[in-house]
Design an enzyme around this catalytic site. Structure first.
Site, mmCIF file in Angstrom:
data_model
loop_
_atom_site.group_PDB
_atom_site.id
_atom_site.type_symbol
_atom_site.label_atom_id
_atom_site.label_comp_id
_atom_site.label_asym_id
_atom_site.label_seq_id
_atom_site.Cartn_x
_atom_site.Cartn_y
_atom_site.Cartn_z
ATOM 1 N N GLU A 663 63.207 82.779 50.536
ATOM 2 C CA GLU A 663 62.066 83.305 51.263
ATOM 3 C C GLU A 663 60.855 82.433 50.960
ATOM 4 O OE1 GLU A 663 60.281 86.493 49.367
ATOM 5 O OE2 GLU A 663 58.932 86.917 51.010
ATOM 6 N N HIS A 693 59.876 90.374 57.695
ATOM 7 C CA HIS A 693 59.276 91.672 57.377
ATOM 8 C C HIS A 693 58.249 92.083 58.415
ATOM 9 C CE1 HIS A 693 60.727 89.749 53.703
ATOM 10 N NE2 HIS A 693 61.246 90.933 53.485
ATOM 11 N N CYS A 725 65.010 86.205 55.390
ATOM 12 C CA CYS A 725 65.858 87.244 54.783
ATOM 13 C C CYS A 725 66.724 87.862 55.883
ATOM 14 C CB CYS A 725 65.000 88.296 54.085
ATOM 15 S SG CYS A 725 65.928 89.350 52.945
HETATM 16 N N1 GLN Z 1 72.775 89.216 53.176
HETATM 17 C C1 GLN Z 1 71.758 90.197 52.976
HETATM 18 C C2 GLN Z 1 71.160 90.580 54.321
HETATM 19 O O1 GLN Z 1 71.059 89.764 55.157
HETATM 20 C C3 GLN Z 1 70.677 89.719 52.060
HETATM 21 C C4 GLN Z 1 69.649 90.776 51.781
HETATM 22 C C5 GLN Z 1 68.602 90.396 50.758
HETATM 23 O O2 GLN Z 1 68.391 89.260 50.466
HETATM 24 N N2 GLN Z 1 67.913 91.329 50.182
HETATM 25 O O3 GLN Z 1 70.753 91.689 54.523
HETATM 26 ZN ZN ZN Z 2 66.593 88.223 51.215
#
Ligand code: GLN
Ligand code: ZN
Length: 757
Positions: A663, A693, A725
């Site tokens: 991230e 987010h 993410c």
């Molecule tokens: N593979 C997970 C997702 O895509 C990773 C989640 C995370 O990094 N918290 O939801």
């Molecule tokens: Zn993540």
């Protein structure tokens, strides 16, 4: 001897806090109803506390985050939020489109909002601590105001500084690092703290939370802290609470000019050893944090009692307390059923921990029933539980080569490229795709028996088909199966592994209104059968593009679960890693060429002090390497987020993955610049090109800008292009155009740098 407790989960017995907050955000209730509901929760908290302990704080019912409350109290409100218009501005700062950055609170999985200090002008802007204190006072409770101490507040904050790097914006937010800055900001903020404490002078005493005193500290920092407490103590009696580790300098800590000193006597033995070795001042109150606020086991009260007896011989007075805030554990065990045999009687959540404090006090005073309870708890604590010899043997016989891949990265990556044949700047996603209402409904129906297992399986297959098609249409290079069958990345594996229990109601706040249920590792861990192979191979069967298998890493499973305390942490990590390695092998066997092992909690498990880092990272790295010991041809990815990675890149590098995605968008370029200082980074890396987010759809230009920035510090051949993410909290309408723009931006740049021949 008195008892003190703090940090009781504000969530309520039936997640009332979450419901109220979300109802208010959705407009289902108005502000008046919201505040009324919150007052009920306040009353509930005081009621719980006062049933069991002598002393407890006020000011623990923040509407979002206590650090945000402290920022607002001190007038630390960034200009972009305009004039403070009450609760609307409060939630803008917490979760609006330009919300404050969120990051993990020390080494926990609680996320706090990072105060942004734009100037050195502070004032008591809104006296939240006083309001909260008076609320309880009016209801006849003798609560103690609790506030974040100035040093910890500044350590958690970021300040606006002129950027040194030409490619970054002129002003940049960064942590306070230099002596001069710390001095300036402390000097600027402490008059407001003085006013605050003056306003609280009618309280019996004020609790100041200062866990940053457990971080590495220089002696000039202690000088400053000493001076500040000297001034603050003139207004009211102060008790300082520290937790999550031992204080960084015992002698300096006990010299602080305050009345009471709180120690975490659970996270390690150093505080206790220092008290024994150095003694404790005769004129101060010792607050002994003996009941673990971070784990779910009943304490061995006999052992605790012996410590209390020893400690009672020093200091002015002894207070027994929890070791750190109780909000890291669920509210109460009383709602759980269906746990494995032998487990329920071993558990203690927040309410039960309050009771343990009371039992300790009574036993200390010689109460017969309490003493009997202490005896029986010790017996239980000493009985072996959840042992599986075969698992222990496997861990005991691990050899050095089990932690190493056979072929070095430089050669592996060539073998992988021969198979995968990926373009420059390959595009991918982090794993999950939108968890829609429809999916949640189907899951609920399945869990309650209204939908059959076959129907549910079929339903998941349809989702997988859809997501594979979408990704192909968008033109992504490495696809995923979407993780529709998973509620939570750790809980999913916990449910499939033996030796790990999941709860029905063991909710814990992660941030805002977000809750999760940490699993409980209670015995030796093993994998009875494949966990992910069916869904992932089904997805692969639908496409010629490589499909990325998704696993949650051993360190994250461990750090986001409660864990047993009878064997060392690294052994638990290796047990989980061995189970995951079996999964990796099964995936390879089934033809999967790329496997991502997520480790978002890799960094957060590190102890607070750097001197303890190498031993933590040593086993954390080994655990990851153990489970990722795939064939050289299999490309191992990992993913991390929500952490400050800059300082641990050295360790991350040693995990020996092939590709990492991290991230970056919320921490605005800090990570990118960290690579400037890392010489010899040769692993492939995807720096999140947009912030998942936020619902905002990133433009091609914005994405390209991030990529251009990455290119300045990392060779193009190493770069991947991905969101920062998983996409599970987003809507399809947001995901599709965002990913389209991302793929387009990658293509454009690709054409610019490697003109088509
Ligand atoms: N593979 C997970 C997702 O895509 C990773 C989640 C995370 O990094 N918290 O939801
Ligand atoms: Zn993540």
């Amino acid at each position: 001897m008195k008892t003190l407790a703090f940090g009781l989960p504000k969530l309520g017995e039936r997640r009332e806090f979450k419901v109220l907050l979300e109802d208010f955000w959705k407009g289902k209730i108005d502000e008046r109803e919201f505040l009324l509901g919150m007052n009920h929760l306040r009353d509930w908290m005081a009621n719980q506390y006062s049933q069991w302990v002598d002393l407890f704080p006020s000011g623990e019912l923040s509407y979002y985050d206590f650090t945000l409350d402290m920022a607002i109290t001190l007038g630390v409100i960034p200009k972009r939020f305009g004039d403070y218009a009450g609760i609307q501005t409060y939630f803008q700062m917490a979760r609006g489109s330009q919300a404050l950055e969120m990051t993990k609170y020390f080494n926990t999985n609680y996320h706090y909002l990072v105060p942004e200090i734009e100037s050195k002008e502070f004032k008591v802007f809104k006296n939240i601590p006083l309001e909260e204190y008076e609320y309880y006072k009016a209801r006849g409770y003798r609560a103690l105001p609790k506030i974040v101490a100035p040093y910890t507040f500044l350590k958690l904050s970021k300040v606006l500084k002129k950027s040194e790097l030409s490619e970054l914006p002129l002003y940049q937010l960064s942590k306070i690092e230099t002596q001069k800055d710390m001095e300036d900001y402390l000097n600027a903020v402490f008059p407001s703290y003085e006013k605050l404490l003056e306003s609280l002078k009618h309280a019996e005493l004020v609790l100041m939370e200062d866990p940053a005193l457990c971080l590495d500290m220089e002696s000039w920092e202690w000088d400053l802290v000493q001076e500040v407490y000297g001034c603050l103590s003139k207004h009211v009696d102060i008790w300082v609470l520290t937790y999550y580790d031992s204080v960084s300098d015992y002698k300096r800590f006990v010299e602080l000019p305050v009345k009471g000193l709180g120690f975490d006597l659970v996270s390690n033995t150093e505080n206790l050893e220092n008290i024994r070795k150095e003694g404790f001042p005769q004129d101060k109150i010792l607050i002994a944090g003996l009941i673990n606020g971070r784990n779910v086991w009943k304490a061995n009260l006999k052992e605790k009692l012996t410590i209390l007896e020893e400690l009672s011989k020093t200091g002015l007075e002894l207070v027994v307390s929890n070791s750190c805030p109780l909000f890291h554990v669920p509210v109460s065990t009383q709602f759980e059923d269906g746990l494995p045999e032998g487990l329920p009687e071993r558990l203690s959540f927040a309410k039960e921990k309050l009771q343990e404090l009371k039992t300790l006090k009574l036993a200390f005073e010689g109460d017969k029933t309490a003493l009997e309870e202490v005896e029986s708890q010790q017996k239980l604590a000493l009985q072996p539980f959840g042992v599986k010899e075969e698992v222990r043997r496997r861990v005991a016989t691990l050899r050095e080569e089990d932690f190493k891949r056979e072929v070095p990265y430089s050669e592996r990556i060539k073998l992988q490229q021969e198979i995968l044949n990926l373009p420059t700047l390959p595009t991918t996603t982090i794993g999950s795709f939108p968890q829609t209402e429809e999916i949640r409904k189907a899951r609920t129906a399945f869990n309650s028996g209204k939908m059959s297992a076959e129907d549910y399986e079929e339903f998941i297959k349809r989702q997988i088909e859809h997501v594979v098609k979408v990704q192909e249409e968008i033109g992504l290079d490495v696809l995923v199966h979407g993780e529709f069958e998973r509620t939570d990345m750790v809980e999913f594996f916990a449910q499939k592994l033996e030796g790990v229990a999941t709860t029905k109601h063991g909710w814990v706040l992660s941030y805002g209104s977000r809750v999760y249920r940490p699993p409980i590792i209670y015995g030796d861990v093993y994998r009875p059968e494949p966990m992910t192979v069916a869904e992932i191979t089904y997805a692969q069967s639908l496409t010629d593009k490589p499909l990325k298998g998704m696993l949650t890493g051993p360190v994250t499973i461990l750090n986001w679960s409660y864990y047993r305390e009878d064997i060392p942490k690294h052994e638990i990590a290796y047990q989980i890693a061995l189970a995951l390695l079996e999964e990796v092998k099964d995936l390879e066997e089934a033809g999967i060429k790329v496997i991502q092992i997520d480790e978002p909690a890799f960094r957060e498990g590190a102890p607070l002090k750097r001197r303890d880092w190498s031993s933590y990272f040593n086993w954390a790295i080994k655990a990851f390497r153990l489970c990722s010991r795939a064939r050289p041809q299999t490309q191992i990815h990992t993913h991390m987020c929500y952490s400050e990675f800059n300082e641990v890149l050295e360790y991350i590098y040693q995990m020996d993955f092939d590709v990492i995605s991290i991230e970056a968008s919320r921490s605005k370029g800090e990570i990118i610049s960290a690579f400037e200082h890392f010489s010899g980074w040769d692993k492939q890396i995807g720096i999140g090109v947009y912030d998942i987010h936020s619902p905002a759809i990133p433009t091609k230009e914005q994405i390209k800008e991030v990529l251009e920035r990455c290119r300045k510090v990392l060779p193009l051949e190493l770069l991947w292009v991905n969101p920062d993410c998983g996409l599970k909290t987003r809507k399809w309408e947001e995901v599709i155009p965002s990913l389209k723009n991302m793929v387009e931006a990658a293509k454009n740049l690709r054409e610019e740098v490697v003109p088509a021949s």
